[in-house]
Write a protein that holds these residues in place. Structure first.
Motif, PDB file in Angstrom:
ATOM      1  N   ALA A 182       0.837  -1.206   0.000  1.00  0.00           N
ATOM      2  CA  ALA A 182       0.000   0.000   0.000  1.00  0.00           C
ATOM      3  C   ALA A 182       0.869   1.253   0.000  1.00  0.00           C
ATOM      4  O   ALA A 182       1.896   1.317   0.673  1.00  0.00           O
ATOM      5  CB  ALA A 182      -0.926  -0.011   1.221  1.00  0.00           C
ATOM      6  N   ASN A 183       0.433   2.249  -0.769  1.00  0.00           N
ATOM      7  CA  ASN A 183       1.145   3.533  -0.785  1.00  0.00           C
ATOM      8  C   ASN A 183       2.595   3.369  -1.198  1.00  0.00           C
ATOM      9  O   ASN A 183       3.488   4.032  -0.656  1.00  0.00           O
ATOM     10  CB  ASN A 183       1.085   4.155   0.614  1.00  0.00           C
ATOM     11  CG  ASN A 183       0.370   5.479   0.606  1.00  0.00           C
ATOM     12  OD1 ASN A 183       0.244   6.117  -0.432  1.00  0.00           O
ATOM     13  ND2 ASN A 183      -0.106   5.883   1.761  1.00  0.00           N
ATOM     14  N   GLY A 184       2.847   2.443  -2.110  1.00  0.00           N
ATOM     15  CA  GLY A 184       4.221   2.218  -2.572  1.00  0.00           C
ATOM     16  C   GLY A 184       5.128   1.663  -1.485  1.00  0.00           C
ATOM     17  O   GLY A 184       6.355   1.820  -1.540  1.00  0.00           O
ATOM     18  N   GLY A 185       4.523   1.011  -0.484  1.00  0.00           N
ATOM     19  CA  GLY A 185       5.317   0.427   0.602  1.00  0.00           C
ATOM     20  C   GLY A 185       5.552   1.367   1.764  1.00  0.00           C
ATOM     21  O   GLY A 185       6.036   0.968   2.831  1.00  0.00           O
ATOM     22  N   LYS A 186       5.176   2.639   1.612  1.00  0.00           N
ATOM     23  CA  LYS A 186       5.423   3.630   2.677  1.00  0.00           C
ATOM     24  C   LYS A 186       4.616   3.323   3.942  1.00  0.00           C
ATOM     25  O   LYS A 186       5.117   3.403   5.060  1.00  0.00           O
ATOM     26  CB  LYS A 186       5.063   5.039   2.190  1.00  0.00           C
ATOM     27  CG  LYS A 186       6.028   5.611   1.164  1.00  0.00           C
ATOM     28  CD  LYS A 186       5.557   6.991   0.734  1.00  0.00           C
ATOM     29  CE  LYS A 186       6.414   7.513  -0.422  1.00  0.00           C
ATOM     30  NZ  LYS A 186       5.862   8.784  -0.949  1.00  0.00           N
ATOM     31  N   THR A 187       3.332   2.980   3.743  1.00  0.00           N
ATOM     32  CA  THR A 187       2.473   2.713   4.901  1.00  0.00           C
ATOM     33  C   THR A 187       3.045   1.579   5.738  1.00  0.00           C
ATOM     34  O   THR A 187       3.129   1.674   6.969  1.00  0.00           O
ATOM     35  CB  THR A 187       1.041   2.364   4.437  1.00  0.00           C
ATOM     36  OG1 THR A 187       0.496   3.468   3.726  1.00  0.00           O
ATOM     37  CG2 THR A 187       0.148   2.045   5.628  1.00  0.00           C
ATOM     38  N   TRP A 188       3.449   0.506   5.081  1.00  0.00           N
ATOM     39  CA  TRP A 188       3.967  -0.673   5.777  1.00  0.00           C
ATOM     40  C   TRP A 188       5.244  -0.335   6.554  1.00  0.00           C
ATOM     41  O   TRP A 188       5.428  -0.740   7.703  1.00  0.00           O
ATOM     42  CB  TRP A 188       4.221  -1.780   4.761  1.00  0.00           C
ATOM     43  CG  TRP A 188       4.754  -3.085   5.268  1.00  0.00           C
ATOM     44  CD1 TRP A 188       5.773  -3.811   4.736  1.00  0.00           C
ATOM     45  CD2 TRP A 188       4.274  -3.846   6.380  1.00  0.00           C
ATOM     46  NE1 TRP A 188       5.970  -4.965   5.454  1.00  0.00           N
ATOM     47  CE2 TRP A 188       5.063  -5.008   6.473  1.00  0.00           C
ATOM     48  CE3 TRP A 188       3.268  -3.643   7.321  1.00  0.00           C
ATOM     49  CZ2 TRP A 188       4.883  -5.979   7.454  1.00  0.00           C
ATOM     50  CZ3 TRP A 188       3.080  -4.603   8.307  1.00  0.00           C
ATOM     51  CH2 TRP A 188       3.870  -5.752   8.372  1.00  0.00           C
ATOM     52  N   LYS A 189       6.100   0.455   5.942  1.00  0.00           N
ATOM     53  CA  LYS A 189       7.337   0.891   6.608  1.00  0.00           C
ATOM     54  C   LYS A 189       6.997   1.727   7.848  1.00  0.00           C
ATOM     55  O   LYS A 189       7.593   1.564   8.919  1.00  0.00           O
ATOM     56  CB  LYS A 189       8.172   1.719   5.623  1.00  0.00           C
ATOM     57  CG  LYS A 189       9.520   2.159   6.173  1.00  0.00           C
ATOM     58  CD  LYS A 189      10.279   2.964   5.123  1.00  0.00           C
ATOM     59  CE  LYS A 189      11.602   3.469   5.691  1.00  0.00           C
ATOM     60  NZ  LYS A 189      12.342   4.303   4.707  1.00  0.00           N
ATOM     61  N   ASN A 190       6.006   2.609   7.705  1.00  0.00           N
ATOM     62  CA  ASN A 190       5.605   3.474   8.826  1.00  0.00           C
ATOM     63  C   ASN A 190       4.958   2.676   9.957  1.00  0.00           C
ATOM     64  O   ASN A 190       5.176   2.970  11.134  1.00  0.00           O
ATOM     65  CB  ASN A 190       4.641   4.552   8.344  1.00  0.00           C
ATOM     66  CG  ASN A 190       5.305   5.568   7.436  1.00  0.00           C
ATOM     67  OD1 ASN A 190       6.524   5.706   7.452  1.00  0.00           O
ATOM     68  ND2 ASN A 190       4.508   6.267   6.639  1.00  0.00           N
ATOM     69  N   VAL A 191       4.142   1.673   9.590  1.00  0.00           N
ATOM     70  CA  VAL A 191       3.491   0.830  10.606  1.00  0.00           C
ATOM     71  C   VAL A 191       4.560   0.154  11.465  1.00  0.00           C
ATOM     72  O   VAL A 191       4.521   0.207  12.706  1.00  0.00           O
ATOM     73  CB  VAL A 191       2.587  -0.241   9.945  1.00  0.00           C
ATOM     74  CG1 VAL A 191       2.165  -1.298  10.965  1.00  0.00           C
ATOM     75  CG2 VAL A 191       1.349   0.400   9.325  1.00  0.00           C
ATOM     76  N   ARG A 192       5.522  -0.468  10.824  1.00  0.00           N
ATOM     77  CA  ARG A 192       6.563  -1.193  11.568  1.00  0.00           C
ATOM     78  C   ARG A 192       7.378  -0.232  12.446  1.00  0.00           C
ATOM     79  O   ARG A 192       7.689  -0.547  13.602  1.00  0.00           O
ATOM     80  CB  ARG A 192       7.481  -1.943  10.590  1.00  0.00           C
ATOM     81  CG  ARG A 192       6.823  -3.171   9.973  1.00  0.00           C
ATOM     82  CD  ARG A 192       7.711  -3.831   8.942  1.00  0.00           C
ATOM     83  NE  ARG A 192       7.879  -2.971   7.773  1.00  0.00           N
ATOM     84  CZ  ARG A 192       8.864  -3.092   6.900  1.00  0.00           C
ATOM     85  NH1 ARG A 192       9.793  -4.006   7.068  1.00  0.00           N
ATOM     86  NH2 ARG A 192       8.931  -2.301   5.857  1.00  0.00           N
TER      87      ARG A 192
END
Length: 425
Positions: A182-192
């Motif tokens: 999602a969001n070019g992977g930004k969301t996942w990076k931010n979640v972690r």
């Protein structure tokens, strides 16, 4: 002293973005004690209240009052009067936001004090996933505001604030696989990053519902976190083998045609799968087994879809239908929009909330019934017990079921979490 030692407290949990309670159900079946369920949808919150009432009455040996309610012999208002307020107030119908958190924290703190609980052991839940799902993002291309701007993308920050305040030993964060991209992977990076920032080691793995014994091919991202400087780990989940097929979920339910309903089981016999997993018990009352009415055109399409499946497991392609049965202008996408529930297979395709819109993607495998599945059948595919009652209109019931974590999967996750907690003591 010995007497006190045997009275070990249950592990406690808070369920955020609780939905209809699929994740909670699995933890409660594994002996965990809920402190609070926080859910914004009014119908899902009522379902949680009803399930809370079920567990209270079960603990008192008074389930006949629950079944009286399911039979319609008593109003919901009178039924809930039988349940002490301290149990019902664990369900909080609240929209979580920075503005509402202080109030929610205050209510949870009150429950902790009243029940003399000094430690939240686990926080569970998963923020609504439409903004992360691959289907949702595909649909967003046709919307005025893209999914990348959806405020639901930020809900993980509220989850992190609960972790920061209550510092549970472990947490379980459930979401769709699409969250990674999602969001070019930004969301996942931010979640972690956010989950680590509030004091947790985390590990994440894809888990498949069928590996836990659910008769459904449902893939989910399960993030598990534990306090830094503790000796917990991501639980080891050993695949469960089951010899059941999807028809084992459906065979004891009375056959129906479009628009019909029934409140009586077709037989007192139940499959080994239903019995072993406590999906149906002898004392259960059949509820929510009501069919949508279907147009003659759709019924004819359903028949063709079932015939194709019965002929070597072929899938109906929308473009192969006779012109008089085609109504959709889109002939390039969603060509499998009519899909059979795979009754003769070990698991069926993923059940999602779209079933609330129409039942074309979940057609009953019996050609004599030529209909979409009922709410109760959908609940069984998700592994909910027949005693689980979903409040609200049928559309809301389908949404609750489609969005849920299957309880049998949740129970397997809870078992792994409990083992970690016990080993860490």
């Amino acid at each position: 002293m010995a007497k006190h030692a045997t009275k070990k407290k249950k592990y406690t949990f808070i369920d955020l973005f609780a939905g209809a309670g699929g994740l909670s159900e699995g933890f409660m079946q594994n002996g965990f004690q809920p402190i609070a369920h926080v859910e914004m949808n009014q119908f899902a919150a009522k379902t949680l209240e009803t399930r809370t009432a079920y567990y209270y009455l079960k603990s008192k040996g008074k389930l006949e009052a629950y079944y009286d309610y399911l039979k319609g012999n008593v109003s919901r208002e009178d039924f809930l009067k039988k349940i002490p307020e301290k149990y019902l107030k664990t369900v909080m119908c609240e929209t979580m936001s920075d503005k509402s958190l202080p109030s929610i924290f205050g209510r949870i703190d009150g429950i902790l004090k009243e029940q003399d609980i000094n430690q939240v052991d686990v926080i569970i839940g998963g923020p609504p996933c439409q903004a992360y799902s691959l289907v949702g993002r595909a649909q967003s291309n046709h919307m005025e505001r893209p999914m990348s701007e959806d405020p639901r993308n930020e809900l993980y920050k509220l989850y992190a604030k609960f972790l920061k305040k209550y510092q549970p030993k472990m947490f379980v964060f459930e979401n769709v696989m699409g969250i990674e991209s999602a969001n070019g992977g930004k969301t996942w990076k931010n979640v972690r990053a956010q989950l680590r920032r509030v004091g947790y080691e985390i590990e994440y793995q894809e888990q498949v519902a069928s590996d836990f014994g659910v008769l459904q091919n449902r893939h989910r991202m399960i993030i598990v976190g534990w306090l830094k400087e503790t000796n917990y780990h991501y639980p080891e989940f050993k695949p469960v083998e089951t010899k059941a097929i999807v028809n084992d979920l459906l065979a004891d339910l009375p056959p129906l045609h479009p628009g019909e309903k029934s409140g009586t089981y077709a037989t007192t016999k139940m499959s080994e799968y239903l019995s072993k997993n406590n999906i149906r018990r002898e004392e259960d009352v059949l509820t929510l087994h009501t069919c949508r009415p279907n147009k003659e055109r759709d019924i004819e399409i359903y028949r063709k879809a079932i015939e194709a499946w019965n002929d070597g497991h072929k899938r109906l392609n929308y473009n192969d239908l006779p012109d008089e049965l085609k109504t959709h202008k889109n002939r390039t996408a969603f060509l499998d929009r009519f899909k059979i529930v795979e009754g003769d297979m070990p698991y069926c395709h993923t059940l999602v909330a779209h079933i609330s819109k129409d039942g074309h993607y979940y057609i009953h495998p019996d050609i004599e019934q030529h209909r979409s599945i009922t709410v109760r059948e959908a609940a069984r595919i998700q592994s909910f017990p027949d005693s689980y009652y979903f409040e609200g209109p049928r559309t809301a019931q389908f949404v609750q079921i489609g969005n849920a974590v299957p309880p049998i999967m949740a129970k397997g996750i809870a078992k792994g979490i409990k083992k970690e907690l016990q080993q860490g003591e």
